[in-house]
Design a protein around this motif. Sequence first.
Motif: not given
Length: 228
Positions: A102-118
């Motif tokens: 898991g990760i700490t993810l800073y949410l923001d307005e709009g479309k967010i993409n998370v991509n990688g092996p893990t």
Amino acid sequence: MKKNIIIALLLSSGIAAAQTQPLTFGITGKIDDIKEKANIILQYSYQGKRVNDTVALVNGTFSFKGKIEKPDRSLLFIVKASDNPKMMMSMGYAGDIIGRDGITLYLDEGKINVNGPTLKTATVKGSAAHTEYLVLQQQLKPVYDKLEDINKKTLALPERKGDAYEALVSQRTKAFDEMGPIQDAFIKSHLNSYVSWNMVVGKSIIIDPVKQKKLLYAFGDKFLKSED
């Protein structure tokens, strides 16, 4: 509560809080298929409550939609069917999730993409606030590394007392003290960032109210007229 009262007093000289419109975000993600049943959980705050949004991880893909009041930190992590349900999730000094992918993810307005092996190694695109957050994390990395090293040495001690233990406690205190100037420099160079704003209003202890008020007012109306 005391901190919130102090901040409210600091901002009470003529600037009224305005009702802000919620920000809508969407997250799409893809990681390598983990070959077992799993859920992915997004934890964030909205309207003073903690939201735990859970979706199934399907062949490594997932998506979320939601609303936030402002760009803010969230936790995004996987719970596998094979995980020990009694295992508590913990956080490292750098905000990294220990014991789960898991990760700490800073949410923001709009479309967010998370991509990688893990999730831990994923690249996050679409969130300006997350990009700024990563800049701060990189600047703080030498201190985080120092704290992790001190923690390992502390755990290796046979007992939590004596000269060796006290020396490590002193080193840890000094390391934490090193974070302040780095954070202050980031805030002053990123006065249009919610990463900076959240650090200022999120301080659990306000030592110097006059300095705090001066720093708060440096952000301008965009932040001062927000609800938080």
